[in-house]
Design a protein around this motif. Structure first.
Motif, PDB file in Angstrom:
ATOM      1  N   TYR A 337     -21.710 -13.382  43.042  1.00 22.78           N
ATOM      2  CA  TYR A 337     -22.191 -14.692  42.422  1.00 22.78           C
ATOM      3  C   TYR A 337     -23.690 -14.365  41.546  1.00 22.78           C
ATOM      4  CZ  TYR A 337     -24.091 -19.571  41.616  1.00 22.78           C
ATOM      5  OH  TYR A 337     -24.632 -20.635  41.254  1.00 22.78           O
ATOM      6  N   SER A 338     -24.401 -13.777  42.200  1.00 21.57           N
ATOM      7  CA  SER A 338     -25.654 -12.971  41.669  1.00 21.57           C
ATOM      8  C   SER A 338     -25.475 -11.858  40.874  1.00 21.57           C
ATOM      9  CB  SER A 338     -27.028 -13.209  42.868  1.00 21.57           C
ATOM     10  OG  SER A 338     -26.323 -12.152  43.791  1.00 21.57           O
ATOM     11  N   ASN A 339     -24.527 -11.047  41.020  1.00 18.85           N
ATOM     12  CA  ASN A 339     -24.209 -10.091  40.106  1.00 18.85           C
ATOM     13  C   ASN A 339     -23.200 -10.014  39.133  1.00 18.85           C
ATOM     14  OD1 ASN A 339     -25.888  -8.421  42.055  1.00 18.85           O
ATOM     15  ND2 ASN A 339     -24.347  -8.243  43.507  1.00 18.85           N
ATOM     16  N   LEU A 340     -23.643 -10.532  37.754  1.00 21.62           N
ATOM     17  CA  LEU A 340     -23.108 -10.782  36.736  1.00 21.62           C
ATOM     18  C   LEU A 340     -23.597 -10.149  35.652  1.00 21.62           C
ATOM     19  CD1 LEU A 340     -21.876 -14.429  37.576  1.00 21.62           C
ATOM     20  CD2 LEU A 340     -20.401 -12.173  37.726  1.00 21.62           C
ATOM     21  N   PHE A 341     -23.064 -10.027  34.513  1.00 20.72           N
ATOM     22  CA  PHE A 341     -23.532  -9.629  33.255  1.00 20.72           C
ATOM     23  C   PHE A 341     -24.570 -10.512  33.076  1.00 20.72           C
ATOM     24  CE2 PHE A 341     -24.038  -9.173  28.600  1.00 20.72           C
ATOM     25  CZ  PHE A 341     -23.671  -7.897  28.502  1.00 20.72           C
ATOM     26  N   PRO A 342     -25.930 -10.104  32.595  1.00 15.33           N
ATOM     27  CA  PRO A 342     -27.085 -11.123  32.450  1.00 15.33           C
ATOM     28  C   PRO A 342     -27.180 -11.784  31.131  1.00 15.33           C
ATOM     29  CG  PRO A 342     -27.626  -8.957  32.411  1.00 15.33           C
ATOM     30  CD  PRO A 342     -26.411  -8.662  32.413  1.00 15.33           C
ATOM     31  N   ASP A 343     -26.244 -12.718  30.548  1.00 20.77           N
ATOM     32  CA  ASP A 343     -26.316 -13.431  29.462  1.00 20.77           C
ATOM     33  C   ASP A 343     -26.580 -14.724  29.921  1.00 20.77           C
ATOM     34  OD1 ASP A 343     -25.782 -14.016  26.472  1.00 20.77           O
ATOM     35  OD2 ASP A 343     -24.400 -14.981  27.615  1.00 20.77           O
ATOM     36  N   LYS A 344     -27.342 -15.526  29.622  1.00 22.60           N
ATOM     37  CA  LYS A 344     -27.469 -16.884  30.231  1.00 22.60           C
ATOM     38  C   LYS A 344     -26.292 -17.890  30.169  1.00 22.60           C
ATOM     39  CE  LYS A 344     -32.495 -17.117  29.595  1.00 22.60           C
ATOM     40  NZ  LYS A 344     -33.473 -17.847  28.824  1.00 22.60           N
ATOM     41  N   LEU A 345     -25.659 -18.046  28.960  1.00 20.47           N
ATOM     42  CA  LEU A 345     -24.628 -18.933  28.899  1.00 20.47           C
ATOM     43  C   LEU A 345     -23.218 -18.410  29.753  1.00 20.47           C
ATOM     44  CD1 LEU A 345     -23.310 -21.372  27.796  1.00 20.47           C
ATOM     45  CD2 LEU A 345     -22.543 -19.945  25.755  1.00 20.47           C
ATOM     46  N   PHE A 346     -23.094 -17.062  29.876  1.00 18.84           N
ATOM     47  CA  PHE A 346     -22.098 -16.426  30.556  1.00 18.84           C
ATOM     48  C   PHE A 346     -22.393 -16.743  32.052  1.00 18.84           C
ATOM     49  CE2 PHE A 346     -20.724 -12.662  32.955  1.00 18.84           C
ATOM     50  CZ  PHE A 346     -19.339 -12.857  32.432  1.00 18.84           C
ATOM     51  N   GLN A 351     -20.795 -18.495  36.945  1.00 24.46           N
ATOM     52  CA  GLN A 351     -21.010 -18.932  38.251  1.00 24.46           C
ATOM     53  C   GLN A 351     -20.746 -20.366  38.732  1.00 24.46           C
ATOM     54  OE1 GLN A 351     -25.382 -18.423  37.921  1.00 24.46           O
ATOM     55  NE2 GLN A 351     -25.728 -16.590  38.645  1.00 24.46           N
ATOM     56  N   LYS A 352     -20.561 -21.095  37.862  1.00 24.54           N
ATOM     57  CA  LYS A 352     -20.189 -22.745  37.800  1.00 24.54           C
ATOM     58  C   LYS A 352     -18.509 -22.414  38.397  1.00 24.54           C
ATOM     59  CE  LYS A 352     -18.396 -25.003  34.299  1.00 24.54           C
ATOM     60  NZ  LYS A 352     -18.478 -25.925  33.273  1.00 24.54           N
ATOM     61  N   ARG A 353     -17.829 -21.452  37.573  1.00 26.86           N
ATOM     62  CA  ARG A 353     -16.245 -21.235  38.354  1.00 26.86           C
ATOM     63  C   ARG A 353     -16.384 -20.535  39.599  1.00 26.86           C
ATOM     64  NH1 ARG A 353     -16.689 -21.886  32.793  1.00 26.86           N
ATOM     65  NH2 ARG A 353     -14.832 -22.684  31.607  1.00 26.86           N
ATOM     66  N   ILE A 354     -17.047 -19.809  39.826  1.00 27.88           N
ATOM     67  CA  ILE A 354     -17.134 -19.075  41.126  1.00 27.88           C
ATOM     68  C   ILE A 354     -17.377 -20.221  42.085  1.00 27.88           C
ATOM     69  CG2 ILE A 354     -18.569 -17.336  42.563  1.00 27.88           C
ATOM     70  CD1 ILE A 354     -18.829 -15.671  40.195  1.00 27.88           C
ATOM     71  N   LEU A 355     -18.516 -21.135  41.924  1.00 27.98           N
ATOM     72  CA  LEU A 355     -18.417 -22.015  42.942  1.00 27.98           C
ATOM     73  C   LEU A 355     -17.495 -22.948  43.339  1.00 27.98           C
ATOM     74  CD1 LEU A 355     -22.400 -23.223  42.258  1.00 27.98           C
ATOM     75  CD2 LEU A 355     -21.512 -21.898  44.279  1.00 27.98           C
TER      76      LEU A 355
END
Length: 569
Positions: A337-346, A351-355
């Motif tokens: 959840y906190s380890n993703l490509f660091p683009d804001k919209l992405f 993260q919304k879909r992971i939750l």
């Protein structure tokens, strides 16, 4: 009859073309370089389908089998694309394998390993491959069910490089990538699609066009100097030679840490769930460099495609995957959840879909909360580390309360989760780390931290109240915890007022169970005391409406109607 004779003449003509190509010294070692060969192969396949003659099929098969083997043997030296020719022959093998007793499985795997691994970046071959897989979807899924799950990393490289143009065709293939062995490793590969694009672009920048070169062979080399140099450039902005004679002591350490990350991304075959080294400073530096410089159009497309791929993965996971795999997926969701490509919209979209996927998993099987109490408790302990981890902790608090810590039969797990919630609550009350340095921070940052702390406290307070309502042996401890919050009078009144309201509710067990109890009655089929069946809202007496719904209604107690609280049609 004349039409039939013409067909046989055409058949003989194309068959002679195959024989001539095999004898011609110019094409013997590189069959795909013969421009007429592909047309002859396709025409022969069409004639075999239209005539449905086993005699014709038996005459064609030896020629096509030899051409296939020669193409595969010459791929590493060939200057011509072999993809279209091999796909046409594979069509024949799939259509008539039963007639000529040819097992297409080794041929299909050979195509992926020897040809597609070199030509996935060729847009024509990529599109033809997806068309081939879609045209033969049923046959491949029934006769060769492990093929696509084995090569899903290669197919992800294909879509990562070729982008949205092929997305619709890829989405039709996508369900075939999922099996028991690929379900878990597929998830990180999907959300890392943008990072895969970055890796492929770095390889192209370092070694030239990806068409015709096998990245897999670089990975398997005992001394992959080119890849090491590439990774050093990607992670540190320098090359191996930049450090001079003393560079080994510093750069080799960086590359040694980063090396498995890139190798895992660039693989062609599924070899299970491997650790991805997100903790490496070199990886963080590489990702920061990728977002700070202008993004390529290919990377932008990958950022847009990933949420859509994740949507399809989620739909399949919830409806078709067994509980054991879903349970194993949840810790992976929390970890990534906190380890993703660091683009804001992405970040927002993924993260919304992971939750959503995590909460859907808990809703499907509430017992997961008890089974996974250790990773859940670990994530609650990280609630202070970053806003992203705070949000994850909030959602976990909600799930714990909503599903009674795993259910009625998991009292020990519920007690341990309750203790973790208590600890989180007390840490917040005693100037938690979320607000430790507010005075030293700018006003906007201080307000955000304060808001995060209040929101976290509201979720924790609610989870404690709901958990104690479900497991009544926890009620005395819950009253103590909520009383401390109610007496604290912290600056955000919403928190202590909520604790005070819950304390009041606990004095009315039936109403408390109605409001804070689980969604479903522990004894299915029985309605809990005080629960309103809203489908009967038109005939229910006003006294059956839980008072908390009317808490903000103005006027005398009788001055309201159902239209105030029920949505209009």
């Amino acid at each position: 009859m004349a039409g039939g004779g013409d067909k046989y003449k055409e058949f003989d003509f194309h068959l002679r073309s195959l024989s001539h190509s095999a004898r011609d010294s110019n094409f013997a070692n590189d069959p795909a370089s013969d421009p007429s060969l592909l047309n002859s192969v396709k025409s022969l396949c069409d004639l075999c389908i239209s005539k449905k003659s086993e005699d014709l099929i038996a005459r064609v098969y030896p020629h096509l089998n030899r051409i296939f083997q020669r193409c595969v043997a010459s791929i590493s030296q060939s200057q011509t694309s072999n993809g279209l020719l091999l796909l046409a022959i594979l069509h024949f093998f799939l259509d008539f394998g039963d007639v000529v007793l040819h097992d297409a499985d080794p041929s299909l795997r050979t195509f992926f390993m020897s040809c597609l691994s070199r030509e996935f970046a060729d847009p024509i071959v990529a599109e033809a491959t997806l068309d081939f897989l879609n045209a033969n979807k049923k046959k491949i899924s029934s006769s060769f069910p492990t093929l696509l799950p084995q090569f899903f990393p290669l197919l992800l490289k294909l879509i990562a490089w070729n982008g949205e143009k092929l997305e619709k065709a890829f989405l039709r293939v996508f369900p075939g990538l999922i099996s028991q062995g690929s379900f878990l490793p597929l998830f990180p590969s999907i959300i890392d699609l943008p990072i895969l694009v970055v890796a492929l672009e770095k390889v192209e920048k370092s070694s030239g066009s990806l068409v015709g070169s096998s990245i897999a062979s670089i990975q398997k080399s005992t001394a992959p100097e080119m890849l090491l140099a590439l990774m050093d450039e990607a992670y540190t902005g320098s090359t191996i030679g930049d450090g001079g004679v003393d560079s080994e002591s510093e750069d080799s350490t960086t590359m040694a840490v980063a090396d498995p990350f890139f190798l895992e991304l660039l693989k062609d075959e599924n070899d299970g769930l491997a650790e991805r080294h997100w903790a490496s400073p070199a990886v963080a530096a590489a990702l920061q460099a990728a977002v700070s410089s202008p993004m390529s159009d290919r990377l932008k497309q990958a950022l847009r495609m990933t949420p859509r791929l994740l949507d399809m993965y989620t739909a399949i996971a919830i409806h078709e995957v067994n509980d054991s795999l879903i349970c194993a997926l949840v810790p992976l969701l929390m970890a990534r959840y906190s380890n993703l490509f660091p683009d804001k919209l992405f970040l927002y979209e993924v993260q919304k879909r992971i939750l959503e996927l995590m909460l859907a998993a808990f809703n499907r099987s509430p017992s997961f909360i008890a089974l996974l109490k250790k990773p859940i408790v670990d994530r609650l302990g990280e609630a202070y580390d970053s806003p992203t981890k705070t949000e994850l902790a909030l959602q976990l608090c909600w799930a714990i309360g909503e599903h009674g810590g795993g259910g009625e039969s998991h009292k020990d797990a519920a007690r341990e989760l309750f203790e973790s919630l208590e600890l989180l609550l007390y840490e917040n009350l005693s100037s938690s780390r979320l607000g430790l340095r507010e005075s030293a921070l700018g006003s906007d940052t201080a307000k955000f931290r304060k808001s995060s702390q209040s929101r976290l406290l509201c979720f924790v307070v609610t989870a404690i109240a709901k958990l104690a309502t479900y497991h009544r042996e926890l009620l005395p401890r819950a009253r103590v915890s909520l009383a401390k919050v109610a007496r604290s009078r912290i600056s955000d009144a919403r928190v202590w007022r909520r604790a005070r309201d819950y304390l009041g509710l606990m004095n009315e067990p039936a109403i408390c169970l109605s409001i804070l109890g689980p969604c479903e009655s522990p004894s299915k089929g029985m309605q809990k005391p005080g629960t309103v069946n809203w489908s009967e809202g038109g005939t229910k007496m006003i006294s059956h409406v839980p008072f908390y719904i009317l808490g903000e209604q103005e006027g005398p107690p009788h001055d309201y109607s159902f239209t105030d609280i029920l949505p209009g049609r």
